[in-house]
Design an enzyme around this catalytic site. Structure first.
Site, PDB file in Angstrom:
ATOM      1  N   HIS A 170     -42.497 -34.246 -13.055  1.00 15.42           N
ATOM      2  CA  HIS A 170     -43.072 -32.151 -13.025  1.00 15.42           C
ATOM      3  C   HIS A 170     -43.632 -31.386 -12.985  1.00 15.42           C
ATOM      4  O   HIS A 170     -44.396 -30.331 -13.690  1.00 15.42           O
ATOM      5  CB  HIS A 170     -42.666 -32.282 -14.798  1.00 15.42           C
ATOM      6  CG  HIS A 170     -41.808 -31.026 -15.326  1.00 15.42           C
ATOM      7  ND1 HIS A 170     -42.173 -29.522 -14.738  1.00 15.42           N
ATOM      8  CD2 HIS A 170     -40.523 -30.903 -15.913  1.00 15.42           C
ATOM      9  CE1 HIS A 170     -41.481 -29.032 -15.449  1.00 15.42           C
ATOM     10  NE2 HIS A 170     -40.711 -29.951 -16.651  1.00 15.42           N
ATOM     11  N   GLU A 272     -40.513 -30.227  -8.037  1.00 16.65           N
ATOM     12  CA  GLU A 272     -40.601 -31.333  -9.084  1.00 16.65           C
ATOM     13  C   GLU A 272     -39.834 -32.923  -8.706  1.00 16.65           C
ATOM     14  O   GLU A 272     -38.949 -32.182  -7.156  1.00 16.65           O
ATOM     15  CB  GLU A 272     -39.985 -31.550 -10.323  1.00 16.65           C
ATOM     16  CG  GLU A 272     -40.311 -30.560 -10.914  1.00 16.65           C
ATOM     17  CD  GLU A 272     -39.208 -29.703 -12.854  1.00 16.65           C
ATOM     18  OE1 GLU A 272     -39.402 -31.353 -13.300  1.00 16.65           O
ATOM     19  OE2 GLU A 272     -39.489 -29.080 -13.286  1.00 16.65           O
TER      20      GLU A 272
END
Length: 300
Positions: A170, A272
């Site tokens: 992330h 991501e």
């Protein structure tokens, strides 16, 4: 293990030191002549990475981030695992799994012949994780800090039945001005628009940010963040994934997040590397799976 013992067992003279970090968490500081980096053992999370000749960090780290047990650290590269986003069947469970807010352990460190530094952190199941996700596993993240940054997330199924996971790096990228940024490599790609009732759409041209964006793309494995504000391009190469997420919460959501400053949405973009949506990974008993990402900064 104490900081003193970590340094005795795993410190590398002139390259890698363990220090007491924010909130009493144990951090790893890398300064190997090629780059500097800061890594939190809690969460197995890279917090900062800056090649020696670069003026700005690759990564965004919130000044209001939490550094406490049970909380995710806002910024750097949190690890979402073993599910990405909401839990697939139980909405009462925390989003993005539990790997990013648990204590990992040091497996090993190494000074590579290239001058880069390798760090391996590990995390395995126990009674607490079994109550959240009743499967046996061992995880490792291998981090290589050099003129570029490389990550490899390894999931080993140590149980007797197949397991299914979704996951993500992330990554919060530091940008000069979000209104000038473009993401290249997703042109004509279909995506799920989480801001618009998860409708499926097709990307027209580069991805640009002018409002809240939360999209799961059927990804290319070669993406570029073009950031005129900082005069650089960030190249993201990945393996093991068929999806990528682009996320910026914009002003209203950012203002509601206690671990972000109100204007922080101007200063970061999450691109991501994911196994998300229908990109579900099946790992047979006794087998393992690797998700890899490689980040480099380009000028000119």
């Amino acid at each position: 293990m104490t900081i003193e013992q970590l340094n005795l067992d795993y410190g590398i003279a002139g390259q890698l030191t363990f220090v007491d970090g924010e909130g009493g968490l144990s951090f790893i500081e890398v300064n190997n002549g090629l780059a500097t980096a800061l890594i939190s053992i809690y969460g197995g999370q890279v917090l900062a990475f800056q090649p020696t000749h670069e003026a700005e960090d690759l990564l965004f780290l919130s000044k209001k981030a939490y550094y406490q047990d049970g909380k995710a650290i806002k910024g750097g590269i949190p690890i979402c695992w073993p599910w990405f986003g909401p839990h697939p069947t139980d909405s009462t469970r925390s989003a993005h799994g539990f790997a990013r807010n648990r204590f990992w352990h040091v497996v090993g460190t190494e000074a590579l012949a290239s001058g880069a530094t390798k760090i391996v952190l590990g995390f395995a199941d126990g009674p607490e994780t079994q109550s959240l996700w009743p499967h046996r596993f061992e995880m490792a993240i291998a981090i290589v800090v050099g003129p570029t940054l490389s990550l490899e997330l390894i999931t080993r199924n140590t149980g007797t039945e197949s397991i299914s996971i979704t996951q993500a790096f992330h990554t919060y990228f530091n940008v000069g001005d979000i209104s000038q940024v473009q993401v290249l490599g997703l042109e004509n790609t279909t995506y799920i628009d989480k801001v618009d009732n998860s409708l499926e759409k097709q990307q027209q041209g580069p991805v640009m940010i002018a409002a809240e964006v939360d999209r799961i793309y059927r990804s290319s494995n070669e993406l570029v963040i073009d950031d005129p504000g900082l005069g650089r391009k960030i190249r993201i190469s990945s393996e093991g994934n068929q999806t990528a997420v682009v996320w910026n919460p914009w002003s209203e959501i950012t203002a509601k997040m206690a671990d972000l400053e109100d204007n922080d949405y101007h200063r970061f973009l999450c691109v991501e590397t994911t196994n998300a949506a229908e990109d579900v990974v099946e790992i047979p008993a006794g087998q393992e799976f690797q998700l890899r990402a490689h980040y480099s900064i380009e000028r000119g």
